[in-house]
Structures are given as structure tokens and as C-alpha cells.
Design an enzyme around this catalytic site. Structure first.
Site, mmCIF file in Angstrom:
data_model
loop_
_atom_site.group_PDB
_atom_site.id
_atom_site.type_symbol
_atom_site.label_atom_id
_atom_site.label_comp_id
_atom_site.label_asym_id
_atom_site.label_seq_id
_atom_site.Cartn_x
_atom_site.Cartn_y
_atom_site.Cartn_z
ATOM 1 N N ALA A 1 0.812 -1.213 0.000
ATOM 2 C CA ALA A 1 0.000 0.000 0.000
ATOM 3 C C ALA A 1 0.849 1.268 0.000
ATOM 4 O O ALA A 1 0.429 2.302 -0.519
ATOM 5 C CB ALA A 1 -0.949 -0.001 1.200
ATOM 6 N N CYS B 1 3.847 6.429 16.807
ATOM 7 C CA CYS B 1 2.991 5.768 15.817
ATOM 8 C C CYS B 1 3.796 4.845 14.916
ATOM 9 O O CYS B 1 3.309 3.838 14.462
ATOM 10 C CB CYS B 1 2.159 6.764 15.018
ATOM 11 S SG CYS B 1 2.886 8.363 14.770
HETATM 12 C C1 PLP Z 1 -0.318 -0.837 6.634
HETATM 13 C C2 PLP Z 1 -0.854 0.368 5.963
HETATM 14 C C3 PLP Z 1 -0.181 0.956 4.885
HETATM 15 C C4 PLP Z 1 1.157 0.447 4.389
HETATM 16 O O1 PLP Z 1 0.998 -0.759 3.704
HETATM 17 P P1 PLP Z 1 2.300 -1.598 3.225
HETATM 18 O O2 PLP Z 1 1.710 -2.646 2.349
HETATM 19 O O3 PLP Z 1 2.885 -2.151 4.479
HETATM 20 O O4 PLP Z 1 3.189 -0.681 2.515
HETATM 21 C C5 PLP Z 1 -0.755 2.033 4.276
HETATM 22 N N1 PLP Z 1 -1.930 2.545 4.696
HETATM 23 C C6 PLP Z 1 -2.609 2.007 5.718
HETATM 24 C C7 PLP Z 1 -3.912 2.596 6.137
HETATM 25 C C8 PLP Z 1 -2.096 0.910 6.402
HETATM 26 O O5 PLP Z 1 -2.765 0.396 7.424
#
Ligand code: PLP
Length: 387
Positions: A74, A329
Site C-alpha cells: 500500500a 505511531c
Molecule cells: C499498513 C498500511 C499501509 C502500508 O501498507 P504496506 O503494504 O505495508 O506498505 C498504508 N496505509 C494504511 C492505512 C495501512 O494500514
């Protein structure tokens, strides 16, 4: 010996479901082909598996498989959506609107763009963590390229009115991006129904493997313009080059399918555990504050502040319970939670906060153990503190 740990931090990551691991295994060994190899059966098998996974994930997200692009997670999807959009839109649109309570993977790309002259407006949500669409409407103009608002918050679990925000953005010709990493697989979500333009997700928050995610880019007319972050080979229809991580993508697909099948039952089970946790804690302790909307909330999230204790001492005392505190955080960020500060909490109270994320394998017995542990700890800390 490490004491057996109870895991209640499922917003940080989830264990990979053993059924997912099983589905992935053959793609490390027998079916190791490169999905871009067009000239032999190894490549075809890999490609077929990727396309099956694409359909599985698209089904969970409520989009067409052709709208889904695999990424490393993400964080990358958010970067691609935000930087890729601002690099592609015409020069008259140099503005972004987002929330103060977004994940760092949205806020940091915005900060980077601010250095490059992009104007970013940060909207403050209400005291319950939900943003009023009118507040967003006030700052979105015909110079706004993108509105980025998460579907569910990773600290307080609050769900945002993403559909209404999409209408607000679209009225000014702006796009709506949502980081739906915490929401997808936990609550019903459909990119089509809420009519958003860009959606970020991650496998490891839905019992899939780490290091794989996706960006959904809706097929619109005119086409949503995005400049890739990574060039080289033209994989994922030119939007994200690099050999596909086939085993991880297969796992992502399988995890998505399991979530689709089990989400309703799982949500009722985790919300029952979450409610039991909060009920029992608030029955036995005074001075607790529930952070974030009760009504518009992920089923598995509890975030509470504890008055009269020092935040740093809370986690130390919870040695065999894996939860997060509002004290830091992320491991690289030492300040109190920016999300809790945005809700109006003092720095002291924000630090003295605990985030519980219930998951697929938590039990009532674990909840009861944690209630007991937290109650005894807080009572002891309050006894020794001069306040
Ligand atoms: C965990 C998380 C991310 C990051 O995701 P990754 O796949 O670890 O890069 C981004 N946004 C939110 C809301 C998350 O909970």
C-alpha cells in the site's frame, strides 16, 4: 525463553493464513516461471495464476480485473496514486486535499510534493475522527487534482464517508483516491459502488503475505492519467515495471477470496470480542476514553486513552500482549500519534493510549486475560503516580 505472546495488533500486520501459505507454495518450486515469459509453459502457468489472483482481488474490491495493478504494497500504491497523478495532470491543477489523520504513506508523499510546489490542504476531522464532507467541499477547487482520504483509519478504525467525498471531488473535476488498506476484507467495500477513482490495498493486512499490494485505477473516459514511478519492461500495462512476485500475488488472491467468503462471520466474531474487551475494561476502570466514532468503525478496532498514567510505562507493563500505543505511531517517529492529536487529545493523553486490533484467531480467553492484565497494570501505575 520468550513468554507466549498474545497478538492483538492486527492493524500493523496479520499472520499469513496457513491456507494462503499452502496456495503459494507450488509457485516457489514447480511453477516458478516468469509471468512475462510468453514463449513456454512455465511462463503461461505463472501468467494464468497472476490473472486468477487479479480476478480474486478485484472481486473483493469491487472493480474490474483490468483496473487492478499489482505493486509491492500500500505504501507504493499510495505513492503511485499521489505522485503519479500530480505528475500527469495538466499544469492548472496543482493542489491536493487530504486529511490530517491519514497514514504516513499518504502524508509523506504529499510533503514531498509540497517541496515541489504543490499546494496541499490538510482537513481536520471532527472530534470523533470522521470528516464532514462540507469541510472538504470548502477547500476543493477547480485547481484540485486529487482528494486523498482513507476508507478506514489504521489507529482508530474510523470509517470515512468516501462515497460522499468522491461526489465532492468529482463536482470540481478532481479525482478521489482512497487508501482502503484497513477496510478491504474487514467491511464491505466496492470501488464501483462508492465511485472512487483510485484505491490502495495491501495483502499483509488481510492474512496474505508481506511485500505485495495493489492499486485500483478505474477505467474512465477520459482515462485517469498516471505517470509510473518505476519504468523498465512495461509490466502491469506499463504502470509498474518489474518481474511480478508470482507466489506473493497468488497468496494475495487467495487471501482476498477467503476474506470475501468469511468477512461477515469474521466481523461479527471480532466485533463481539472487541465489545467484550471494551465493556469489561470500562466496567473495571474509570478514566478511560474511547477514541474515534463508535458507530462508523472497523469491527476489530479498539483505541482508548487511559488518564493518570504515563504512556511509555503502559507498553512496558504489557510485556506478553502485543498491542500498539499512541506514544510512537511508527518506529521511526517518536512523537505522540498525529491521529490522536488531530482529534484534540493532549500530547500526554495521546501517549497514554492503546490500540487493540482483534484478528482471525483471537479468543475470548485471550480477551479476558488482556482485560485482567490491563486492569491490574493501570491500577498499579495509578497507585504509584503522584497525580
Ligand atoms: C499498513 C498500511 C499501509 C502500508 O501498507 P504496506 O503494504 O505495508 O506498505 C498504508 N496505509 C494504511 C492505512 C495501512 O494500514
Amino acid at each position: 525463553m520468550l513468554k507466549r505472546q498474545i497478538y492483538m495488533d492486527h492493524h500493523a500486520t496479520t499472520p499469513t493464513d496457513p491456507r494462503v501459505v499452502e496456495a503459494m507454495a507450488p509457485f516457489f518450486t514447480e511453477h516458478f516461471g516468469n509471468a512475462a515469459s510468453r514463449q513456454h509453459a512455465f511462463g503461461w502457468a505463472a501468467r494464468d495464476a497472476v490473472e486468477t489472483a487479479r480476478t480474486q482481488v478485484a472481486t473483493l474490491v469491487g472493480c474490474d480485473p483490468r483496473e487492478l495493478y499489482f505493486t509491492s504494497g500500500a505504501t507504493e500504491s499510495n505513492n503511485l496514486a499521489i505522485k503519479g497523478c500530480l505528475a500527469a495532470v495538466d499544469g492548472a491543477r496543482r493542489r491536493i486535499v487530504t486529511l490530517e489523520t491519514e497514514h504516513r504513506a499518504v502524508l509523506d508523499p504529499c510533503l514531498r510534493l509540497e517541496d515541489a510546489g504543490v499546494r496541499v490542504d490538510y482537513v481536520t476531522p471532527g472530534p470523533d475522527g470522521r470528516v464532514d464532507p462540507l469541510e472538504v467541499d470548502r477547500v476543493v477547487t477547480d485547481g484540485t487534482a486529487l482528494v486523498s482520504v482513507m476508507t478506514a483509519n489504521n489507529e482508530i478504525g474510523v470509517l470515512q464517508p468516501v462515497g460522499e467525498l468522491a461526489s465532492v471531488a468529482h463536482r470540481q473535476g478532481a479525482l478521489l483516491h482512497t487508501d482502503a488498506t484497513q477496510a478491504v476484507g474487514k467491511v464491505p467495500f466496492s470501488a464501483r459502488d462508492v465511485d472512487v477513482d483510485l484505491v490502495s490495498l495491501s495483502a499483509h493486512k488481510i492474512y496474505g503475505p508481506k511485500g505485495v499490494g495493489a492499486l485500483c485505477v478505474r477505467r474512465r473516459r477520459p482515462k485517469i492519467p498516471l505517470v509510473p514511478l518505476i519504468d523498465g519492461g512495461g509490466h502491469e500495462r506499463g504502470l509498474r515495471s518489474g518481474t511480478l512476485n508470482v507466489p506473493a500475488i497468488v497468496g494475495f488472491g487467495h487471501a482476498a477470496e477467503l476474506c470475501g467468503r468469511e468477512m461477515v462471520d469474521e466481523a461479527s466474531r471480532t466485533s463481539a470480542l472487541r465489545d467484550r474487551l471494551w465493556q469489561r475494561l470500562s466496567d473495571r476502570l474509570n478514566g478511560l476514553r474511547l477514541n474515534g466514532s463508535v458507530e462508523h468503525r472497523l469491527p476489530n478496532n479498539l483505541n482508548m486513552s487511559v488518564s493518570g498514567v504515563e504512556g511509555e510505562t503502559l507498553l512496558v507493563g504489557l510485556d506478553d500482549v502485543a498491542v500498539s500505543s499512541g506514544a510512537a505511531c511508527t518506529s521511526v517517529n517518536a512523537g505522540p500519534s498525529h491521529v490522536l492529536l488531530a482529534l484534540g487529545l493532549s500530547a500526554q493523553l495521546a501517549r497514554a493510549s492503546l490500540r487493540f486490533g482483534l484478528g482471525r484467531w483471537n479468543t475470548e480467553a485471550e480477551v479476558d486475560y488482556v482485560v485482567d492484565k490491563v486492569c491490574r497494570l493501570v491500577t498499579r501505575l495509578r497507585d504509584v503516580s503522584p497525580g
